[in-house]
Design a protein around this motif. Structure first.
Motif, short mmCIF file in Angstrom:
data_model
loop_
_atom_site.label_atom_id
_atom_site.label_comp_id
_atom_site.label_asym_id
_atom_site.label_seq_id
_atom_site.Cartn_x
_atom_site.Cartn_y
_atom_site.Cartn_z
N THR A 250 0.85 -1.18 0.00
CA THR A 250 0.00 0.00 0.00
C THR A 250 0.89 1.24 0.00
O THR A 250 1.95 1.26 0.63
CB THR A 250 -0.89 0.02 1.26
N ASP B 224 -3.30 1.40 -4.22
CA ASP B 224 -2.94 0.00 -4.11
C ASP B 224 -1.88 -0.36 -5.16
O ASP B 224 -1.34 0.51 -5.85
CB ASP B 224 -4.17 -0.90 -4.23
N TRP C 281 -7.72 4.38 -2.97
CA TRP C 281 -8.75 3.92 -2.04
C TRP C 281 -9.75 5.06 -1.88
O TRP C 281 -9.38 6.14 -1.44
CB TRP C 281 -8.11 3.58 -0.70
N HIS D 28 -15.23 2.26 5.79
CA HIS D 28 -13.86 2.00 6.21
C HIS D 28 -13.63 2.56 7.62
O HIS D 28 -13.99 3.69 7.92
CB HIS D 28 -12.87 2.65 5.23
#
Length: 338
Positions: free
Chosen positions: A85, A140, A146, A201
């Protein structure tokens, strides 16, 4: 406050130094990973404890492993990427560390040497900024962003951009695009909380989302004190410290408590900050390091780990409180908070 704060700083800094690898990387613990954000936190602590050579070595390691796009991988083990990441907060936080290094050493040469690394790191973060001001969390391995922004992460990015602007000005450079971007980011954080922590999230109510806008200097100082007091009872356990998350009601963590100490000193709440720091000293181990946290009321250490970045947070919190009677701390915090 403990009587011998300088000894406490020395013990914590020595613990960090003893874990620094020959490459300059500072892992969480022996045979553990190194992540760029906590690595910088450790370097800041080394500078604030009077160990600039070790801090420089840490920054040189970051320069050497930086990705071409300005990012870093989120975790390294023996110099090899482990978590692929690419976090916007991780990429920009080096600016905070290098601004600290300059404020504590006055070393313009090193600042100029590291400037391309800082510039690329902040550029990576700003490439994830949305039209409404918030900055998406990460990319990613397929370079896909994201699609959500984290409040604590974005607050820290704002602090990093401000540090980058200060570095640029010190070098005689202007970064109007950074200034405009940071104004949009700060406005989003202060006025549009609905833009953050969306899409399911991190549903937990994290303490860092509560106090990081204060710690980063985004919330006006006149209202920052009340902002902290409004949720004090949700996160602070008397005689122990700050919880990591509301949903884990009995887990107090040293790092979050120390960061809350820093936020409190920013608002002038030195008495509360001192009390918190006194409480978490219970979690210092015999070797001078600190455990991550403790479960209450069992009073059980959990997890049984003593990461370097926890000791770093202790050093930074102590210097924030010592700034009125410690020359190094005073010079740093006066200019850092300007």
């Amino acid at each position: 406050m403990p009587k011998d704060t300088q000894e406490l700083i020395r013990q914590s800094a020595t613990f960090i130094s003893n874990h620094q690898l020959p490459s300059g990387a500072i892992p969480w613990y022996k045979d553990g990973i190194t992540d760029p954000w906590d690595h910088v936190e450790c370097a800041i602590a080394l500078d604030l404890s009077g160990r600039p050579e070790e801090a420089e070595k840490a920054y040189i390691w970051l320069r050497d492993v930086q990705n071409p796009d300005g990012s870093w991988w989120s975790g390294y083990l023996d110099g090899k990427p482990q978590d692929l990441t690419r976090d916007a907060n991780y990429s920009s936080y080096i600016a905070v560390g290098l601004w600290c290094h300059y404020l504590t050493t006055g070393d313009m040469g090193f600042l100029e040497h590291m400037w391309p690394t800082v510039e690329k790191g902040i550029a990576f973060a700003l490439d994830l900024q949305q039209q409404t001001g918030e900055i998406f969390w990460a990319r990613d391995t397929h370079n896909v962003a994201w699609p959500t922004s984290l409040l604590a992460s974005s607050s820290c990015i704002s602090m990093s951009i401000r540090s980058g602007i200060n570095i640029a000005r010190t070098m005689g450079l202007n970064k109007p695009d950074w200034e405009a971007a940071n104004e949009r980011l700060a406005e989003a954080i202060e006025k549009h909380p609905e833009l953050f922590n969306r899409h399911g999230h991190r549903k937990c109510d994290y303490a860092v989302s509560w106090f990081y806008p204060v710690l980063a200097g985004i919330i006006n100082r006149e209202t920052a004190k009340q902002h902290l007091l409004d949720r004090w009872g949700d996160f602070v356990i008397d005689n122990w410290g700050c919880k990591c998350v509301v949903e884990a009601p009995w887990w107090v963590t040293v790092a979050e408590t120390c960061e809350l100490v820093m936020a409190l000193t920013h608002t002038g709440e030195h008495e509360r900050a001192t009390q918190l720091l006194d409480w978490i000293l219970k979690l210092q181990d015999h070797d001078g390091s600190f455990w991550t946290g403790i479960k209450i009321p069992e009073e059980t250490i959990w997890p049984e780990e003593k990461p370097t970045w926890v000791s770093a947070a202790v050093v930074i919190a102590i210097t924030a409180l010592l700034k009125d009677n410690n020359e190094l701390a005073s010079n740093f915090w006066e200019q850092f908070n300007d």
